[in-house]
Scaffold this motif. Structure first.
Motif, PDB file in Angstrom:
ATOM      1  N   ALA A 141       1.966 -10.785  -2.717  1.00  8.22           N
ATOM      2  CA  ALA A 141       1.791  -9.604  -3.560  1.00  8.22           C
ATOM      3  C   ALA A 141       0.820  -8.619  -2.914  1.00  8.22           C
ATOM      4  O   ALA A 141       1.073  -7.409  -2.869  1.00  8.22           O
ATOM      5  N   ALA A 142      -0.298  -9.129  -2.401  1.00  7.87           N
ATOM      6  CA  ALA A 142      -1.270  -8.258  -1.746  1.00  7.87           C
ATOM      7  C   ALA A 142      -0.694  -7.662  -0.470  1.00  7.87           C
ATOM      8  O   ALA A 142      -0.954  -6.493  -0.137  1.00  7.87           O
ATOM      9  N   LEU A 143       0.126  -8.437   0.245  1.00  7.69           N
ATOM     10  CA  LEU A 143       0.748  -7.927   1.464  1.00  7.69           C
ATOM     11  C   LEU A 143       1.743  -6.820   1.135  1.00  7.69           C
ATOM     12  O   LEU A 143       1.832  -5.814   1.853  1.00  7.69           O
ATOM     13  N   GLY A 144       2.487  -6.987   0.039  1.00  6.61           N
ATOM     14  CA  GLY A 144       3.407  -5.929  -0.373  1.00  6.61           C
ATOM     15  C   GLY A 144       2.677  -4.646  -0.736  1.00  6.61           C
ATOM     16  O   GLY A 144       3.129  -3.548  -0.395  1.00  6.61           O
ATOM     17  N   GLN A 145       1.531  -4.776  -1.408  1.00  7.38           N
ATOM     18  CA  GLN A 145       0.740  -3.593  -1.737  1.00  7.38           C
ATOM     19  C   GLN A 145       0.214  -2.920  -0.471  1.00  7.38           C
ATOM     20  O   GLN A 145       0.152  -1.686  -0.382  1.00  7.38           O
ATOM     21  N   ALA A 146      -0.162  -3.733   0.531  1.00 10.20           N
ATOM     22  CA  ALA A 146      -0.653  -3.158   1.792  1.00 10.20           C
ATOM     23  C   ALA A 146       0.461  -2.407   2.512  1.00 10.20           C
ATOM     24  O   ALA A 146       0.248  -1.315   3.058  1.00 10.20           O
ATOM     25  N   ARG A 147       1.664  -2.980   2.504  1.00 17.42           N
ATOM     26  CA  ARG A 147       2.783  -2.294   3.151  1.00 17.42           C
ATOM     27  C   ARG A 147       3.131  -1.006   2.412  1.00 17.42           C
ATOM     28  O   ARG A 147       3.486   0.004   3.033  1.00 17.42           O
ATOM     29  N   ALA A 148       3.044  -1.051   1.090  1.00 17.06           N
ATOM     30  CA  ALA A 148       3.282   0.172   0.319  1.00 17.06           C
ATOM     31  C   ALA A 148       2.251   1.236   0.663  1.00 17.06           C
ATOM     32  O   ALA A 148       2.576   2.421   0.794  1.00 17.06           O
ATOM     33  N   ALA A 149       0.989   0.823   0.823  1.00 17.90           N
ATOM     34  CA  ALA A 149      -0.058   1.783   1.180  1.00 17.90           C
ATOM     35  C   ALA A 149       0.183   2.374   2.563  1.00 17.90           C
ATOM     36  O   ALA A 149      -0.066   3.562   2.794  1.00 17.90           O
TER      37      ALA A 149
END
Length: 499
Positions: free
Chosen positions: A164-172
């Motif tokens: 989940a945190a990795l997905g947020q980082a990729r979105a950023a």
């Protein structure tokens, strides 16, 4: 104390039943909670009829430096300077680093930790509390330890939080690219506005020159006794009106220069060095002959929204894992002694460790509310993604249809302008030859000015439509999209293994 065999046989079924009841009590409480959002299928948003007339080859996707197609080196330099660093881009990059660090924290929580420590502790118990030999004496302990802690990811919760945190980082990361696209598009649009203001000023000055010629001619005719002062006053009014329009255009030029300088993260003095734009004709609008899903896969806002849906789905998995028992492994080995001389002897060895199992039973509804929040986060991410899809297709359709309409309007306006120019020249010639009146010239001059202003505005809108289309197609960015089919998330991943 060791229980005798009959007692162990008596307690074993009861303990087993108690353990089963605890597991059921902890796991069954998440039932009935599930997300409601359903991601749209991009290809189901039909746009074939609206966009089909413009479809060409895959080569039609804009280049990453799409603004160079406008053919103005000064614009290229302005955007290059802005992309080198502005406060808005610095903020976007900081958000990326923040999200990457958060993903690193989530990844670290999945791994074992090893630590070392050294401690000295001393105590003196007063004799009023304990008599000798314990009381009245100071005792110290030296302690050297090496500790190990690890929580096995039995239910995938740790991995889900990391994903989940990795997905947020990729979105950023994608949103940082979107910030660059937005910045370059805003500068290009402001530059077009600057070109329009300069064109309006040129029109006003040309009108002012025409009005002055008419004024000079009127004075000559009044001097020759062919006209009266009324004609001169009308001509003077036309000169003053054109002068006011030129001043208004200059005000627009100054304001637009300031806007461009601010977009570049510079002070207003930077705008003073921006010369009049020299834009070429706007490129012909075209889009790739691909499906909507592939078309929108080049849009940074859509791709970022997809990553956030992916991250929210993993957030649900992490919340579900909280309902299951957790196992923590810990161990410590060390040396403890009351004096340094005995610290490194075999008798000073200290060993502690073992597994610990915990299971939530009554938590006041914390876990259910946490899962409900994760479901709502997913629904919100899906709604944002769906809105991004709809908005992206609208942007493309609007830009294409605007460009087509503006092209037709420009052709019509140019024909009208050519006719107005001929009418004005004819009226002026008749006035110089004494066959017409100044009123005829003024009447013919008025639509010519209006059409010149209209054509300048239409050309600016046409440039803006080309810029908007390049932005709507993703600005030539190369983006990494999630590999999973988000339309199936709620049907498989989110309803699987419900505790």
């Amino acid at each position: 104390m060791t229980l005798p065999a009959p007692a162990r046989r008596l307690w074993r079924p009861a303990l087993t039943a108690l353990a089963a009841a605890l597991i059921l009590a902890g796991c069954a409480s998440s039932r009935g909670l599930s997300p409601e959002g359903r991601p749209l299928d991009a290809d189901a948003l039909h746009s074939e009829r609206s966009l089909g007339a413009y479809a060409v080859s895959d080569a039609a996707f804009p280049k990453q430096d799409w603004w160079t197609a406008l053919g103005d080196p000064q614009l290229d330099a302005l955007i290059a300077q802005a992309l080198a660093g502005t406060p808005s881009l610095d903020a976007a990059d900081a958000r990326v680093r923040q999200a990457i660090a958060q993903a690193g924290l989530a990844d670290a929580a999945r791994k074992a930790t090893v630590g070392a420590g050294a401690q000295y502790a001393g105590v003196r118990v007063p004799e009023t509390v304990a008599p000798e030999p314990l009381g009245g004496h100071y005792s110290g302990v030296e302690l050297l330890t090496l500790s190990f802690k690890y929580s096995p990811d039995l239910w995938g919760g740790h991995r889900a939080r990391w994903q989940a945190a990795l997905g947020q980082a990729r979105a950023a990361e994608v949103e940082a690219q979107a910030a660059r696209l937005t910045l370059s598009a805003n500068i290009a649009r402001a530059y077009v506005s600057l070109a329009q203001a300069h064109a309006a000023q040129d029109v006003a000055r040309a009108e002012q020159a025409r009005a002055k010629q008419l004024l000079d001619l009127g004075r000559q005719r009044v001097k020759a006794g062919l006209d009266n002062q009324l004609q001169i006053r009308n001509a003077e009014s036309s000169v003053a009106s054109a002068e006011q329009q030129a001043q208004a255009a200059q005000q627009q030029i100054d304001a637009t220069r300031n806007a461009i300088a601010a977009l570049m993260g510079q002070g207003p003095d930077r705008g003073l060095s921006i010369a009049a734009p020299a834009l070429l004709n706007a490129p012909v609008p075209q889009i790739p002959a691909v499906a909507s899903s592939e078309l929108l896969g080049h849009r940074p806002d859509v791709v970022a929204a997809r990553w956030r849906v992916e991250a929210a789905a993993h957030g649900i998995d992490a919340s579900k894992a909280e309902f299951y028992p957790t196992v923590n492994l810990s161990a410590m080995i060390g040396l403890a002694s009351g004096g340094l001389s005995d610290l490194f002897t075999g008798d000073a060895l200290l060993v502690q460790g073992g597994p610990a199992i915990s299971l939530p039973i009554f938590d006041g509804g914390r876990l259910r509310n946490q899962l409900a929040k994760s479901d709502a986060d997913f629904d919100l991410a899906v709604a944002d993604y769906n809105q991004s899809l709809v908005g992206a297709l609208r942007d493309v359709a609007d830009a294409l249809q605007s460009a087509r309409s503006l092209d037709a309007q420009l052709v019509s306006a140019q024909r009208a302008r050519d006719a107005a120019q001929s009418a004005w020249q004819l009226a002026a010639a008749r006035y110089r030859g004494g066959l017409g009146t100044q009123l005829d010239v003024l009447s013919a001059q008025r639509p010519l000015l209006q059409l010149d202003q209209q054509i300048a505005a239409l050309r600016a809108q046409r440039y803006a439509a080309a810029i908007e289309l390049d932005r709507a197609l993703g600005g030539g960015l190369s983006l990494t999209s999630p590999t999973s089919d988000i339309s199936a998330l709620t049907q498989s991943d989110l309803k699987a293994s419900t505790p």
